[in-house]
Design an enzyme around this catalytic site. Structure first.
Site, short mmCIF file in Angstrom:
data_model
loop_
_atom_site.label_atom_id
_atom_site.label_comp_id
_atom_site.label_asym_id
_atom_site.label_seq_id
_atom_site.Cartn_x
_atom_site.Cartn_y
_atom_site.Cartn_z
N SER A 1 0.80 -1.24 0.00
CA SER A 1 0.00 0.00 0.00
C SER A 1 0.83 1.28 0.00
CB SER A 1 -0.94 0.03 1.20
OG SER A 1 -1.99 -0.87 1.01
N LYS B 1 0.45 3.41 -2.98
CA LYS B 1 -0.72 4.28 -3.18
C LYS B 1 -0.37 5.77 -3.11
CE LYS B 1 -3.66 0.63 -1.24
NZ LYS B 1 -4.43 0.19 -0.04
N TYR C 1 -3.54 -2.81 -10.28
CA TYR C 1 -3.40 -2.54 -8.84
C TYR C 1 -2.53 -3.60 -8.14
CZ TYR C 1 -4.88 -2.42 -3.92
OH TYR C 1 -4.89 -2.42 -2.55
N TYR D 1 -4.88 3.92 7.92
CA TYR D 1 -6.25 3.41 8.05
C TYR D 1 -6.83 3.72 9.42
CZ TYR D 1 -3.83 1.08 4.34
OH TYR D 1 -3.04 0.86 3.27
N VAL E 1 1.13 -3.66 3.85
CA VAL E 1 1.12 -4.96 4.54
C VAL E 1 2.39 -5.77 4.32
CG1 VAL E 1 -1.38 -5.36 4.81
CG2 VAL E 1 -0.21 -6.13 2.74
O1 DON Z 1 -4.90 -4.82 -1.64
C1 DON Z 1 -4.31 -5.33 -0.69
O2 DON Z 1 -4.90 -5.89 0.22
C2 DON Z 1 -2.80 -5.21 -0.67
N1 DON Z 1 -2.27 -5.31 -2.00
C3 DON Z 1 -2.36 -3.91 -0.06
C4 DON Z 1 -2.95 -3.66 1.30
C5 DON Z 1 -2.03 -2.95 2.22
O3 DON Z 1 -0.85 -2.87 2.01
C6 DON Z 1 -2.64 -2.45 3.48
N2 DON Z 1 -1.63 -1.80 4.30
N3 DON Z 1 -1.27 -1.86 5.40
#
Ligand code: DON
Length: 303
Positions: free
Chosen positions: A63, A66, A190, A238, A256
């Protein structure tokens, strides 16, 4: 200030920790990463970098990507992006679908998954997923001045095979008319942007454009940088964004994969990485390390 000494101390302290959180398990390729690792890197306004621990080990930025796609989308659409995605913290998990029904497919902000999917869909307009990924990678490589940065295809495949939650979000947004492309196309882009692999040193360098220092590269206007930083502060972690602001006091974006990019405006770009996550899906030791660094340097946007 002995930044090198501070980073060495933080890395040494983190090496002693036995409670390190657990790597993300919903993307199998990430679940295999050794949680014993920790890296930290800082680029200061004078352009010098300082690093400690596993600062040159590549990890999945997830993420954190983003931030870069938001900068690209604002470059492409300007304020028109805000007709499709909001600017308020969600107070919910990064992958939540709850608010989408109430708010008719317009995600709360560009950093939760639903908002990032819409942001990537906006960049896709008029190009193929391959061209769009090329543009994203070019932006990040230019920001870091490092052409070796690449996409980890195994991570992208792993997430695609297990990305049912994101497919649900994309279809729901599409049902409300806020996705211009087929969910497979937008999500294909994405998942690959999330699978970009970088080290802490590369990520801190890529974050230099957010520092707004005359000595560092500028890829977007100073005004836009302020807005991106505002969103990182309010939404970058978040439902853990308030806690990060309280403990660290700097705009930050987590992923993540266990990475966090933070910005001390006018002073430095900071990247930390440790794969074990806390209950909110943000790096457990990474957050602690950011807190230690902010305390020892006195860096804070709150005075
Ligand atoms: O879309 C997802 O769930 C992952 N590719 C990215 C989510 C993420 O990194 C949330 N961050 N802490």
């Amino acid at each position: 200030m002995d930044l090198r000494g501070i980073l060495d101390e933080i890395a040494a302290e983190m090496a002693t920790r036995s409670e390190r959180g657990a790597p993300a398990s919903y993307i199998p390729e990430l679940a295999r990463v050794d949680p014993g690792q920790f890296g930290i890197a800082v680029v200061t306004a004078d352009g010098r970098d300082h690093a400690a621990g596993d600062a040159d080990a590549a990890f999945s930025i997830q993420s954190v990507s983003k931030v870069f796609t938001l900068a690209l989308a604002l470059g492409k659409l300007g304020d028109r992006l805000w007709t499709r995605v909001g600017r308020e913290p969600s107070g919910l998990a990064f992958n939540s679908i709850l608010q989408l029904e109430h708010e008719k497919g317009r995600p709360r902000n560009p950093f939760i998954n639903s908002g990032a999917i819409v942001t990537t869909d906006a960049i896709l307009e008029g190009s193929t997923p391959r061209e769009t990924l090329g543009a994203i990678l070019r932006f990040i490589r230019e920001a870091a001045e490092d052409d070796a940065i690449h996409i980890d295809k195994a991570v992208a495949r792993s997430e695609t095979a297990h990305g049912h939650g994101n497919f649900a979000l994309a279809h729901y947004i599409k049902a409300h008319g806020n996705l211009r492309h087929a969910p497979e196309l937008t999500l294909g882009t994405y998942f690959h942007q999330c699978a970009i692999a970088m080290s802490c040193r590369q990520l801190a360098r890529a974050g230099r454009f957010l520092v707004n220092a005359p000595t560092l590269p500028r890829l977007v206007s100073a005004e836009r940088v302020r807005r991106i930083n505002a969103l990182m502060m309010t939404c970058g972690h978040y439902d853990g964004s308030g806690e990060f602001a309280f403990r660290v006091g700097l705009p930050g974006k987590s992923g993540v994969g266990g990475g966090i990019l933070a910005v001390a405006p006018g002073k430095a770009a900071i990247a930390v990485w440790s794969p074990g996550l806390n209950a909110r899906g943000n790096s457990a030791l990474g957050t602690e390390a950011m807190e230690m660094l902010a305390r020892r340097t006195g860096w804070s946007v709150f005075g």
